[in-house]
Design a protein around this motif. Structure first.
Motif, PDB file in Angstrom:
ATOM      1  N   TYR A  91       0.407  -0.608  -0.055  1.00  0.00           N
ATOM      2  CA  TYR A  91      -0.034   0.002   0.221  1.00  0.00           C
ATOM      3  C   TYR A  91       0.479   1.339  -0.035  1.00  0.00           C
ATOM      4  O   TYR A  91       1.959   0.983  -0.082  1.00  0.00           O
ATOM      5  CB  TYR A  91      -0.919  -0.200   1.190  1.00  0.00           C
ATOM      6  CG  TYR A  91       0.028   0.155   2.377  1.00  0.00           C
ATOM      7  CD1 TYR A  91       0.338   1.453   3.449  1.00  0.00           C
ATOM      8  CD2 TYR A  91       0.539  -0.859   3.139  1.00  0.00           C
ATOM      9  CE1 TYR A  91       0.924   1.603   4.299  1.00  0.00           C
ATOM     10  CE2 TYR A  91       0.902  -0.916   4.775  1.00  0.00           C
ATOM     11  CZ  TYR A  91       1.172   0.056   4.873  1.00  0.00           C
ATOM     12  OH  TYR A  91       2.076   0.525   6.295  1.00  0.00           O
ATOM     13  N   VAL A  92       0.346   2.167  -0.272  1.00  0.00           N
ATOM     14  CA  VAL A  92       0.775   3.590  -0.144  1.00  0.00           C
ATOM     15  C   VAL A  92      -0.352   4.843   0.183  1.00  0.00           C
ATOM     16  O   VAL A  92      -1.461   4.899   0.076  1.00  0.00           O
ATOM     17  CB  VAL A  92       1.538   4.196  -1.801  1.00  0.00           C
ATOM     18  CG1 VAL A  92       1.726   5.690  -1.563  1.00  0.00           C
ATOM     19  CG2 VAL A  92       2.120   3.782  -2.606  1.00  0.00           C
ATOM     20  N   LEU A  93       0.369   5.225   1.565  1.00  0.00           N
ATOM     21  CA  LEU A  93      -0.143   6.364   1.800  1.00  0.00           C
ATOM     22  C   LEU A  93       0.788   7.779   1.731  1.00  0.00           C
ATOM     23  O   LEU A  93       1.954   7.436   2.226  1.00  0.00           O
ATOM     24  CB  LEU A  93      -0.391   6.067   3.694  1.00  0.00           C
ATOM     25  CG  LEU A  93      -1.574   4.669   4.168  1.00  0.00           C
ATOM     26  CD1 LEU A  93      -1.531   4.205   5.091  1.00  0.00           C
ATOM     27  CD2 LEU A  93      -3.237   5.162   3.039  1.00  0.00           C
ATOM     28  N   SER A  94      -0.933   8.587   1.618  1.00  0.00           N
ATOM     29  CA  SER A  94       0.656  10.488   1.582  1.00  0.00           C
ATOM     30  C   SER A  94      -0.274  11.462   2.406  1.00  0.00           C
ATOM     31  O   SER A  94      -2.161  11.069   1.823  1.00  0.00           O
ATOM     32  CB  SER A  94       0.575  10.587   0.177  1.00  0.00           C
ATOM     33  OG  SER A  94       1.608  11.462   0.436  1.00  0.00           O
ATOM     34  N   GLY A  95      -0.156  12.368   2.812  1.00  0.00           N
ATOM     35  CA  GLY A  95      -1.233  12.848   3.055  1.00  0.00           C
ATOM     36  C   GLY A  95      -0.136  14.258   4.364  1.00  0.00           C
ATOM     37  O   GLY A  95       0.855  14.543   4.375  1.00  0.00           O
ATOM     38  N   THR A  96      -1.668  14.715   5.020  1.00  0.00           N
ATOM     39  CA  THR A  96      -0.597  16.005   5.953  1.00  0.00           C
ATOM     40  C   THR A  96      -1.194  15.929   7.399  1.00  0.00           C
ATOM     41  O   THR A  96      -2.386  15.210   7.730  1.00  0.00           O
ATOM     42  CB  THR A  96      -1.147  17.566   5.092  1.00  0.00           C
ATOM     43  OG1 THR A  96      -2.425  17.706   4.994  1.00  0.00           O
ATOM     44  CG2 THR A  96      -0.411  17.505   3.844  1.00  0.00           C
ATOM     45  N   VAL A  97      -0.657  16.229   8.091  1.00  0.00           N
ATOM     46  CA  VAL A  97      -1.295  16.108  10.129  1.00  0.00           C
ATOM     47  C   VAL A  97      -0.565  17.946  10.467  1.00  0.00           C
ATOM     48  O   VAL A  97       0.227  18.330  10.353  1.00  0.00           O
ATOM     49  CB  VAL A  97      -0.527  15.215  10.738  1.00  0.00           C
ATOM     50  CG1 VAL A  97      -0.504  15.209  11.836  1.00  0.00           C
ATOM     51  CG2 VAL A  97      -0.387  14.184   9.867  1.00  0.00           C
ATOM     52  N   GLY A  98      -1.342  18.263  10.119  1.00  0.00           N
ATOM     53  CA  GLY A  98      -1.136  19.680  10.730  1.00  0.00           C
ATOM     54  C   GLY A  98      -0.617  20.538   9.206  1.00  0.00           C
ATOM     55  O   GLY A  98      -0.778  20.308   7.955  1.00  0.00           O
ATOM     56  N   GLN A  99       1.305  21.299   9.716  1.00  0.00           N
ATOM     57  CA  GLN A  99       1.622  21.726   8.938  1.00  0.00           C
ATOM     58  C   GLN A  99       2.753  20.892   8.017  1.00  0.00           C
ATOM     59  O   GLN A  99       4.055  21.389   7.842  1.00  0.00           O
ATOM     60  CB  GLN A  99       2.594  22.771   9.392  1.00  0.00           C
ATOM     61  CG  GLN A  99       1.636  24.119   9.755  1.00  0.00           C
ATOM     62  CD  GLN A  99       0.493  24.067   8.259  1.00  0.00           C
ATOM     63  OE1 GLN A  99       1.256  24.819   7.967  1.00  0.00           O
ATOM     64  NE2 GLN A  99      -0.508  24.482   8.594  1.00  0.00           N
ATOM     65  N   PHE A 120       3.173  13.731   5.441  1.00  0.00           N
ATOM     66  CA  PHE A 120       4.106  12.616   4.877  1.00  0.00           C
ATOM     67  C   PHE A 120       3.758  11.554   3.897  1.00  0.00           C
ATOM     68  O   PHE A 120       2.909  11.804   3.292  1.00  0.00           O
ATOM     69  CB  PHE A 120       3.061  11.573   6.702  1.00  0.00           C
ATOM     70  CG  PHE A 120       1.770  11.379   6.292  1.00  0.00           C
ATOM     71  CD1 PHE A 120       1.414  10.037   5.748  1.00  0.00           C
ATOM     72  CD2 PHE A 120       0.858  12.040   6.424  1.00  0.00           C
ATOM     73  CE1 PHE A 120       0.070   9.606   5.529  1.00  0.00           C
ATOM     74  CE2 PHE A 120      -0.418  11.586   6.536  1.00  0.00           C
ATOM     75  CZ  PHE A 120      -1.237  10.459   6.147  1.00  0.00           C
ATOM     76  N   TYR A 121       4.210  10.672   4.400  1.00  0.00           N
ATOM     77  CA  TYR A 121       4.654   9.366   2.557  1.00  0.00           C
ATOM     78  C   TYR A 121       4.445   7.789   3.352  1.00  0.00           C
ATOM     79  O   TYR A 121       5.796   7.667   3.885  1.00  0.00           O
ATOM     80  CB  TYR A 121       5.336   9.992   1.765  1.00  0.00           C
ATOM     81  CG  TYR A 121       5.595   8.869   0.363  1.00  0.00           C
ATOM     82  CD1 TYR A 121       4.357   9.377  -0.861  1.00  0.00           C
ATOM     83  CD2 TYR A 121       6.063   7.536  -0.301  1.00  0.00           C
ATOM     84  CE1 TYR A 121       4.090   8.044  -1.824  1.00  0.00           C
ATOM     85  CE2 TYR A 121       5.897   6.952  -0.583  1.00  0.00           C
ATOM     86  CZ  TYR A 121       5.033   7.383  -1.847  1.00  0.00           C
ATOM     87  OH  TYR A 121       4.411   6.092  -2.868  1.00  0.00           O
ATOM     88  N   GLU A 122       3.944   6.983   2.959  1.00  0.00           N
ATOM     89  CA  GLU A 122       4.505   5.570   3.761  1.00  0.00           C
ATOM     90  C   GLU A 122       3.931   4.898   2.595  1.00  0.00           C
ATOM     91  O   GLU A 122       2.932   4.631   2.375  1.00  0.00           O
ATOM     92  CB  GLU A 122       3.124   5.550   4.631  1.00  0.00           C
ATOM     93  CG  GLU A 122       3.362   4.464   4.982  1.00  0.00           C
ATOM     94  CD  GLU A 122       2.795   3.765   6.792  1.00  0.00           C
ATOM     95  OE1 GLU A 122       2.970   3.213   7.293  1.00  0.00           O
ATOM     96  OE2 GLU A 122       2.588   5.083   7.563  1.00  0.00           O
ATOM     97  N   LYS A 123       5.126   4.207   2.488  1.00  0.00           N
ATOM     98  CA  LYS A 123       5.092   2.933   1.220  1.00  0.00           C
ATOM     99  C   LYS A 123       5.300   1.279   2.240  1.00  0.00           C
ATOM    100  O   LYS A 123       6.151   1.792   2.711  1.00  0.00           O
ATOM    101  CB  LYS A 123       5.522   3.321   0.733  1.00  0.00           C
ATOM    102  CG  LYS A 123       5.477   2.156  -1.150  1.00  0.00           C
ATOM    103  CD  LYS A 123       6.438   2.260  -2.048  1.00  0.00           C
ATOM    104  CE  LYS A 123       5.921   1.236  -3.092  1.00  0.00           C
ATOM    105  NZ  LYS A 123       6.116   1.727  -4.291  1.00  0.00           N
ATOM    106  N   ALA A 124       4.484   0.196   1.964  1.00  0.00           N
ATOM    107  CA  ALA A 124       4.967  -1.012   2.593  1.00  0.00           C
ATOM    108  C   ALA A 124       4.426  -1.844   0.901  1.00  0.00           C
ATOM    109  O   ALA A 124       4.062  -1.451   0.092  1.00  0.00           O
ATOM    110  CB  ALA A 124       3.646  -1.144   3.546  1.00  0.00           C
ATOM    111  N   VAL A 125       5.567  -2.787   1.316  1.00  0.00           N
ATOM    112  CA  VAL A 125       5.529  -4.390   0.529  1.00  0.00           C
ATOM    113  C   VAL A 125       5.850  -5.397   0.890  1.00  0.00           C
ATOM    114  O   VAL A 125       6.944  -5.276   1.402  1.00  0.00           O
ATOM    115  CB  VAL A 125       6.807  -3.493  -1.061  1.00  0.00           C
ATOM    116  CG1 VAL A 125       7.019  -4.686  -2.180  1.00  0.00           C
ATOM    117  CG2 VAL A 125       6.917  -2.704  -1.166  1.00  0.00           C
TER     118      VAL A 125
END
Length: 76
Positions: free
Chosen positions: A23-31, A34-39
Motif C-alpha cells: 500500500y501507499v499512504l500520503s497526506g498531511t498532519v497539520g503543517q 507524510f508518505y508511507e509505503k509498504a511492500v
C-alpha cells in the motif's frame, strides 16, 4: 503506521492506494506532510515512512522518489 494510525493523528489523506503487494499512504498532519509505503515480498513486509515540514516539500519530493526507486524489499 497505516491508515488507522494516521487517522488517529487527524491526518488528511491525499493518497490511499492498495497495491498488489502492499500500500501507499500520503497526506498531511497539520503543517507536516507524510508518505508511507509498504511492500510484501517473500513473507517479509518492508515499510518506509517519511514525515517532514510542508515547507520542505520540493526537496523531499526528490528524496522520496529516490527512496522508492532504490527500495529493495526483504525476502529472497
Amino acid at each position: 503506521m497505516a491508515r488507522r494510525g494516521w487517522q488517529q493523528k487527524k491526518a488528511a489523506l491525499a493518497l490511499d492506494q492498495k497495491l498488489a503487494t502492499g500500500y501507499v499512504l500520503s497526506g498531511t498532519v497539520g503543517q507536516r506532510i507524510f508518505y508511507e509505503k509498504a511492500v510484501l515480498r517473500a513473507g517479509t513486509l518492508t515499510t518506509f515512512i517519511w514525515e517532514y515540514p510542508a515547507a520542505q516539500k520540493q526537496a523531499m519530493d526528490a528524496v522520496i522518489r529516490h527512496t522508492i526507486s532504490t527500495l529493495q524489499p526483504g525476502g529472497d
